[in-house]
Design an enzyme around this catalytic site. Structure first.
Site, PDB file in Angstrom:
ATOM      1  CG  HIS A   1     -10.041   3.384   2.158  1.00  0.00           C
ATOM      2  ND1 HIS A   1      -9.068   4.165   2.719  1.00  0.00           N
ATOM      3  CD2 HIS A   1     -11.237   3.852   2.611  1.00  0.00           C
ATOM      4  CE1 HIS A   1      -9.661   5.073   3.495  1.00  0.00           C
ATOM      5  NE2 HIS A   1     -10.962   4.907   3.443  1.00  0.00           N
TER       6      HIS A   1
ATOM      7  CE  LYS B   1      -7.559   2.139  -1.504  1.00  0.00           C
ATOM      8  NZ  LYS B   1      -6.662   3.284  -1.562  1.00  0.00           N
TER       9      LYS B   1
ATOM     10  CG  HIS C   1      -1.214   6.472  -2.069  1.00  0.00           C
ATOM     11  ND1 HIS C   1      -2.290   6.063  -2.809  1.00  0.00           N
ATOM     12  CD2 HIS C   1      -1.473   6.084  -0.798  1.00  0.00           C
ATOM     13  CE1 HIS C   1      -3.174   5.453  -2.033  1.00  0.00           C
ATOM     14  NE2 HIS C   1      -2.693   5.450  -0.805  1.00  0.00           N
TER      15      HIS C   1
ATOM     16  CG  HIS D   1      -2.018   1.020   1.150  1.00  0.00           C
ATOM     17  ND1 HIS D   1      -3.342   0.716   1.391  1.00  0.00           N
ATOM     18  CD2 HIS D   1      -1.995   2.353   0.875  1.00  0.00           C
ATOM     19  CE1 HIS D   1      -4.083   1.809   1.262  1.00  0.00           C
ATOM     20  NE2 HIS D   1      -3.272   2.827   0.952  1.00  0.00           N
TER      21      HIS D   1
ATOM     22  CG  ASP E   1      -2.045   5.048   3.202  1.00  0.00           C
ATOM     23  OD1 ASP E   1      -1.935   5.300   1.991  1.00  0.00           O
ATOM     24  OD2 ASP E   1      -3.061   5.319   3.859  1.00  0.00           O
TER      25      ASP E   1
ATOM     26  CG  HIS F   1      -6.594   2.049   5.922  1.00  0.00           C
ATOM     27  ND1 HIS F   1      -5.266   2.395   5.734  1.00  0.00           N
ATOM     28  CD2 HIS F   1      -7.265   2.550   4.844  1.00  0.00           C
ATOM     29  CE1 HIS F   1      -5.155   3.072   4.603  1.00  0.00           C
ATOM     30  NE2 HIS F   1      -6.339   3.176   4.043  1.00  0.00           N
TER      31      HIS F   1
HETATM   32 ZN    ZN Z   1      -3.845   4.795   0.849  1.00  0.00          ZN
END
Ligand code: ZN
Length: 450
Positions: free
Chosen positions: A271, A230, A106, A104, A364, A291
């Site tokens: 998510h 996603k 970005h 995970h 993340d 998460h």
């Molecule tokens: Zn994320």
């Protein structure tokens, strides 16, 4: 008319006579094999199994040829006589393990207090150029494979392709493109801006309401090049929205997304923070929950019934709660959500781990600075895992979740030559992984000490 012309061209292609053999170019000789012998003081070839003391990793071209006990290594005289290039890497003072995998990240962004200004001042091209820097930092931190679960403007696809082509250094990337979200949900990037600024986003931007739009949004991302889908099952912490952290998509929408993605051979990462959105996504058949902040006993049961994975992102929880204490860093509605998440995400992790849920490593990053991914290991151990379990989560289990365990995750014959090294034993002190010494991806050295 156009179709007729095209057909003629195709037919012509298939019916042109071949030139005589003498006119064909001579065959290009195959490039000589390249061997890399890595002498390892300690080698954790298969996380979960005890490491070997003194072993040689034999790499042929981009793949692992074999793991040989002892530091002598194989006799490659015959291969050398046939023209093979033979190189050696002396890692006798190092602990070698498979390249790490973050499920995970970005890579197209890194959060700071200017994020809203960037949305109206920076181009996708600027984001793409910056993403090459983040990709390099991630690779140098020991992460040889990542799953990029959310980017705009095709940045992650272009970055992935440039890395695959050897044009820029970076990890192997699986990319989702735009996340699929409801109007005003966590993935709606027009949240918080004047309504006339960006128009009304739709399935092409990943915004979908109702099962039909959900199917279209999934198919469109796959058409653009998505390796994975996603979706944002619930509200999110950093979206400029007061729509909470509870369920956003209805069950028929979640099912439409999961079934469409699976029908086209893609896995689904959901998510989810709120309990209702976690459990609805699991019932709809998603492959992972990202998460999982408010997961409960019923979630644990569903994870196991469905074979789904949790990607915990403890580092994101810790980062946002710490930043929420800085006055003015986040808008008030964001700060309020951020303060709740940090402590609770550790608790959710403990519940999942004790309940036997499969856990795949994910940070993340982008919410936290890129290149600090390995800080997640210390948090996983703090929340109850052993160092060995944390390393398994970032190798074997992460490779399984990504569906690429035939290629990465362990150092075994036939797999990609992706490995990293550290000075000390990370199975005793997992924070050793924050001090990566060597990084090799596909048999190529990308980082060396100093
Ligand atoms: Zn994320």
């Amino acid at each position: 008319m156009l179709r007729c012309a095209l057909l003629m061209v195709l037919l012509t292609c298939f019916t042109l006579p071949l030139p005589p053999a003498s006119a064909q170019p001579a065959p290009v000789p195959a490039a000589p094999d390249r061997y890399l012998l890595v002498r390892c003081g300690h080698l954790l070839a298969v996380p979960g199994v005890d490491p070997l003391a003194n072993a040689t990793l034999v790499i042929k071209n981009r793949r692992i040829d074999r793991v040989q006990p002892g530091l002598q290594g194989p006799d490659l005289a015959k291969e050398k006589a046939q023209g093979a290039a033979i190189e050696e890497l002396d890692l006798r003072d190092q602990f070698v393990l498979p390249g790490l995998i973050d499920c995970h990240v970005h890579l197209s962004m890194e959060f700071d207090s200017r994020i809203m200004a960037r949305a109206v001042t920076e181009s996708d091209a600027a984001a793409a150029i910056r993403s090459t820097l983040f990709a390099r930092r991630t690779l140098e931190a020991g992460f040889t494979t990542v799953r990029d679960v959310g980017s705009s403007g095709g940045v992650a696809f272009a970055l992935r392709d440039a890395i695959n082509a050897g044009e820029v250094p970076g990890p192997r990337i699986l990319a989702s493109g735009e996340p699929i979200s409801v109007t005003g949900g966590h993935g709606d990037q027009t949240n918080g801006f004047r309504a006339d600024l960006f128009g009304v986003p739709g399935p092409k931007e990943g915004i979908a309401d109702g099962p039909d739009e959900c199917r279209k949004a999934v198919r469109f991302q796959i058409k653009l090049g998505a390796d994975v889908i996603k979706l944002t099952s619930t509200g999110g912490v950093l979206s400029i929205s007061s729509a909470g952290l509870a369920q956003h998509f209805f069950p028929d929408e979640l099912e439409a997304i999961a079934q469409t993605a699976h029908s086209m051979g893609r896995r689904v990462a959901a998510h989810a923070h709120g309990t209702d959105g976690i459990n609805a996504a699991l019932r709809a058949g998603v492959d992972s929950i990202e998460h999982g902040t408010y997961l409960d006993d019923e979630s644990v049961r569903l994870f196991k019934e469905k074979g789904a994975y949790l990607v915990p992102t403890l580092l994101a929880g810790q980062t946002v709660s710490a930043n929420a204490e800085i006055p003015g860093y986040y808008m008030p509605m964001v700060a309020q959500k951020a303060k709740l998440v940090g402590p609770r995400i550790m608790e959710a992790f403990r519940l999942a781990r004790d309940g036997g849920v499969k856990i795949a490593f994910g940070t993340d990053s982008g919410v936290s600075p890129h290149g600090q991914n390995a800080k997640e290991f210390g948090l996983m151990v703090k929340a109850g895992m052993t160092p060995t379990e944390a390393v398994v989560a970032a190798t074997v289990t992460a490779a399984e979740l990504c569906g690429i365990n035939a290629l990465v995750g362990t150092l075994e014959a036939g797999k990609a030559a992706d490995f990293v090294s550290v000075h000390g034993n990370p199975l005793e002190d997992v924070t050793e992984l924050e001090r990566i010494q060597w990084v090799v991806r596909d048999g190529q050295v990308f980082k060396r000490p100093g």
